[in-house]
Design a protein around this motif. Structure first.
Motif, PDB file in Angstrom:
ATOM      1  N   THR A 208       1.551  -1.416   0.269  1.00  0.00           N
ATOM      2  CA  THR A 208      -0.643   0.173  -0.398  1.00  0.00           C
ATOM      3  C   THR A 208       0.947   1.724  -0.302  1.00  0.00           C
ATOM      4  N   THR A 209       0.642   2.574   0.076  1.00  0.00           N
ATOM      5  CA  THR A 209       1.344   3.652  -0.318  1.00  0.00           C
ATOM      6  C   THR A 209       1.982   3.813   1.542  1.00  0.00           C
ATOM      7  N   VAL A 210       2.595   4.249   1.555  1.00  0.00           N
ATOM      8  CA  VAL A 210       3.510   5.273   2.897  1.00  0.00           C
ATOM      9  C   VAL A 210       2.401   5.361   3.698  1.00  0.00           C
ATOM     10  N   ALA A 211       1.522   6.549   2.757  1.00  0.00           N
ATOM     11  CA  ALA A 211       0.826   7.177   3.657  1.00  0.00           C
ATOM     12  C   ALA A 211      -0.439   6.591   4.196  1.00  0.00           C
ATOM     13  N   ASN A 212      -1.100   5.684   3.316  1.00  0.00           N
ATOM     14  CA  ASN A 212      -1.839   4.300   3.976  1.00  0.00           C
ATOM     15  C   ASN A 212      -1.291   3.874   5.113  1.00  0.00           C
ATOM     16  N   ALA A 213      -0.388   3.217   4.781  1.00  0.00           N
ATOM     17  CA  ALA A 213       0.855   2.581   6.030  1.00  0.00           C
ATOM     18  C   ALA A 213       0.724   3.191   7.168  1.00  0.00           C
ATOM     19  N   THR A 214       1.029   4.320   7.074  1.00  0.00           N
ATOM     20  CA  THR A 214       1.173   5.246   8.570  1.00  0.00           C
ATOM     21  C   THR A 214       0.011   5.796   8.882  1.00  0.00           C
ATOM     22  N   LEU A 215      -1.268   5.824   8.083  1.00  0.00           N
ATOM     23  CA  LEU A 215      -2.999   6.397   9.053  1.00  0.00           C
ATOM     24  C   LEU A 215      -3.048   5.563   9.484  1.00  0.00           C
ATOM     25  N   LEU A 216      -2.803   4.236   8.784  1.00  0.00           N
ATOM     26  CA  LEU A 216      -3.669   3.225   9.560  1.00  0.00           C
ATOM     27  C   LEU A 216      -3.101   2.353  10.660  1.00  0.00           C
ATOM     28  N   SER A 217      -1.389   2.681  10.699  1.00  0.00           N
ATOM     29  CA  SER A 217      -1.085   2.169  11.786  1.00  0.00           C
ATOM     30  C   SER A 217      -0.862   3.041  13.187  1.00  0.00           C
ATOM     31  N   ASN A 218      -1.414   4.215  12.528  1.00  0.00           N
ATOM     32  CA  ASN A 218      -1.656   4.894  13.827  1.00  0.00           C
ATOM     33  C   ASN A 218      -3.046   5.045  14.593  1.00  0.00           C
ATOM     34  N   PHE A 219      -3.744   3.616  14.521  1.00  0.00           N
ATOM     35  CA  PHE A 219      -4.706   3.778  14.966  1.00  0.00           C
ATOM     36  C   PHE A 219      -4.467   2.873  16.226  1.00  0.00           C
ATOM     37  N   ALA A 220      -3.217   2.661  16.931  1.00  0.00           N
ATOM     38  CA  ALA A 220      -2.229   2.402  18.160  1.00  0.00           C
ATOM     39  C   ALA A 220      -3.613   2.753  18.988  1.00  0.00           C
ATOM     40  N   PRO A 221      -3.961   3.865  19.033  1.00  0.00           N
ATOM     41  CA  PRO A 221      -4.441   3.952  20.371  1.00  0.00           C
ATOM     42  C   PRO A 221      -6.138   4.150  20.654  1.00  0.00           C
ATOM     43  N   VAL A 222      -6.935   3.870  19.468  1.00  0.00           N
ATOM     44  CA  VAL A 222      -8.496   2.786  19.687  1.00  0.00           C
ATOM     45  C   VAL A 222      -8.050   1.551  20.137  1.00  0.00           C
ATOM     46  N   ILE A 223      -6.817   0.711  20.000  1.00  0.00           N
ATOM     47  CA  ILE A 223      -6.543  -0.598  20.281  1.00  0.00           C
ATOM     48  C   ILE A 223      -5.865  -0.670  22.158  1.00  0.00           C
ATOM     49  N   VAL A 224      -5.765   0.941  21.951  1.00  0.00           N
ATOM     50  CA  VAL A 224      -5.018   0.704  23.375  1.00  0.00           C
ATOM     51  C   VAL A 224      -6.462   0.717  24.629  1.00  0.00           C
ATOM     52  N   THR A 225      -6.429   2.378  24.286  1.00  0.00           N
ATOM     53  CA  THR A 225      -8.153   2.553  24.502  1.00  0.00           C
ATOM     54  C   THR A 225      -8.723   1.659  24.811  1.00  0.00           C
ATOM     55  N   LEU A 226      -9.246   1.146  23.780  1.00  0.00           N
ATOM     56  CA  LEU A 226     -10.131  -0.673  24.160  1.00  0.00           C
ATOM     57  C   LEU A 226      -9.542  -1.639  25.415  1.00  0.00           C
ATOM     58  N   GLY A 227      -8.097  -2.085  24.975  1.00  0.00           N
ATOM     59  CA  GLY A 227      -7.813  -3.011  26.153  1.00  0.00           C
ATOM     60  C   GLY A 227      -7.254  -2.293  27.127  1.00  0.00           C
ATOM     61  N   ALA A 228      -7.151  -1.235  27.262  1.00  0.00           N
ATOM     62  CA  ALA A 228      -6.460  -0.540  28.874  1.00  0.00           C
ATOM     63  C   ALA A 228      -8.304  -0.714  29.700  1.00  0.00           C
ATOM     64  N   TRP A 229      -9.187  -0.159  28.864  1.00  0.00           N
ATOM     65  CA  TRP A 229     -10.472  -0.388  29.849  1.00  0.00           C
ATOM     66  C   TRP A 229     -11.157  -2.345  30.095  1.00  0.00           C
ATOM     67  N   LEU A 230     -10.648  -3.327  29.290  1.00  0.00           N
ATOM     68  CA  LEU A 230     -10.804  -4.343  29.090  1.00  0.00           C
ATOM     69  C   LEU A 230      -9.800  -5.231  30.260  1.00  0.00           C
ATOM     70  N   VAL A 231      -8.735  -4.526  30.139  1.00  0.00           N
ATOM     71  CA  VAL A 231      -8.031  -5.368  30.896  1.00  0.00           C
ATOM     72  C   VAL A 231      -6.705  -5.023  31.847  1.00  0.00           C
ATOM     73  N   LEU A 232      -6.933  -3.880  31.246  1.00  0.00           N
ATOM     74  CA  LEU A 232      -6.282  -2.693  32.585  1.00  0.00           C
ATOM     75  C   LEU A 232      -7.115  -2.222  33.422  1.00  0.00           C
ATOM     76  N   ARG A 233      -8.588  -2.160  32.699  1.00  0.00           N
ATOM     77  CA  ARG A 233      -9.374  -1.750  34.263  1.00  0.00           C
ATOM     78  C   ARG A 233      -9.159  -0.159  34.307  1.00  0.00           C
ATOM     79  N   GLU A 234      -8.788   0.179  33.449  1.00  0.00           N
ATOM     80  CA  GLU A 234      -8.502   1.870  33.595  1.00  0.00           C
ATOM     81  C   GLU A 234      -9.701   2.600  33.280  1.00  0.00           C
ATOM     82  N   LYS A 235      -9.676   3.759  34.038  1.00  0.00           N
ATOM     83  CA  LYS A 235     -11.445   4.492  33.419  1.00  0.00           C
ATOM     84  C   LYS A 235     -11.203   5.468  32.590  1.00  0.00           C
TER      85      LYS A 235
END
Length: 302
Positions: A102-129
């Motif tokens: 894919t393009t570098v722009a596509n790869a950069t943009l989609l890989s930077n959705f990590a905070p969404v994954i972390v926020t969900l995991g922090a709520w489910l696994v780490l029990r963060e508010k």
């Protein structure tokens, strides 16, 4: 009047926040190092982790006495050895592979959705508010990231496979941050980084052969590039991020790491001559604004 212990916590969090920002800036150099590397993308990922092992071993040997009590003698638990290292290896492998499809722009943009994954995991696994204010800050920052690379973003059937690989990168890096945050309560940054880096390097080595890449850069400049990637972006940058994850919420930390694409765009303009469009500059400002909103939400929640 705040108690001495409250002041200590505040100072510790401020130090962790400073380390997090410096760590994000350090890993912002990685796209430049990868671009300048004289070996293939998977081999570059291998060197990024394996060449970081010697300085990380020194950090571990000379770690402060206050952290030695966190590390039990002998080999660490299997989870510490395997989980973060394999997740980070997956992050590097899929990130570098996605750029080929894919393009570098596509790869950069989609890989930077990590905070969404972390926020969900922090709520489910780490029990963060997770507060509504933080979710607003997260949305603002993601919109800023869209603006940062949105001008170059391309849709189409030719990029679907590569886009899926890039989003897989976000899942792996998000899971890596959750694992580090979970383990940091029982292990020092130095021990965690040493073992995870060693496992990442060993996991990526056979993939270099599978991808048909050469291992030896032909010039001293090529070696210097790989050492810069390993020592600056990985040993320094990822270690500071791992340290911060022991003191700050994982959801907030992952959002601050979005400084990385902003800084990478600036460094690319400064050293590689890559142009910055007004939309990219505005996107960088929006990302920083979202991070400030997240900080305010964190302070209110605390």
């Amino acid at each position: 009047m705040p108690s001495p212990s409250a002041n200590l916590v505040t100072r510790g969090q401020r130090l962790a926040l400073a380390g997090l920002v410096i760590g994000a800036l350090a890993i912002a150099f990685s796209p430049i190092f990868v671009r300048l590397s004289e070996v293939g993308p998977t081999a570059t990922g291998f060197y990024r982790t394996i060449l970081a092992v010697p300085p990380l071993w020194l950090f571990w040997q000379f770690r402060p006495a206050s952290t030695k009590s966190m590390d039990a003698p002998g080999l660490p638990p299997l989870a510490l050895i395997l989980i973060p290292g394999l997740l980070f290896a997956g992050d590097l492998f899929f990130w570098h592979l996605s750029i080929q499809y894919t393009t570098v722009a596509n790869a950069t943009l989609l890989s930077n959705f990590a905070p969404v994954i972390v926020t969900l995991g922090a709520w489910l696994v780490l029990r963060e508010k997770i507060t509504p204010s933080f979710l607003v800050a997260l949305l603002v920052s993601i919109c800023g990231a869209l603006m940062l690379v949105g001008a170059s973003f391309q849709l189409g059937g030719d990029y679907v496979f590569g886009d899926l690989l890039a989003f897989t990168t976000a899942i792996f890096y998000g899971a890596y941050m959750i694992a580090v945050a979970k383990l940091r309560g029982r292990h020092s940054t130095q021990q965690l980084m040493l073992w995870s880096s060693l496992v990442s390097g060993l996991a990526l080595l056979p993939m270099v052969w599978v991808m048909g890449e050469g291992l030896l850069p032909p010039t001293l400049t090529g070696w210097a590039t790989l050492f810069g990637l390993a020592w600056i972006s990985h040993a320094l940058g990822q270690s500071l991020i791992a340290y911060a994850l022991g003191h700050l919420p994982a959801s907030f930390s992952s959002l601050v790491v979005l400084i990385q694409p902003v800084a990478a765009a600036f460094f690319g303009w400064l050293w590689l001559g890559e142009g910055l469009q007004p939309l990219q500059i505005a996107g960088g400002i929006v990302v920083l604004g979202g991070i400030l909103l997240a900080r305010r939400a964190q302070l209110k929640a605390g």
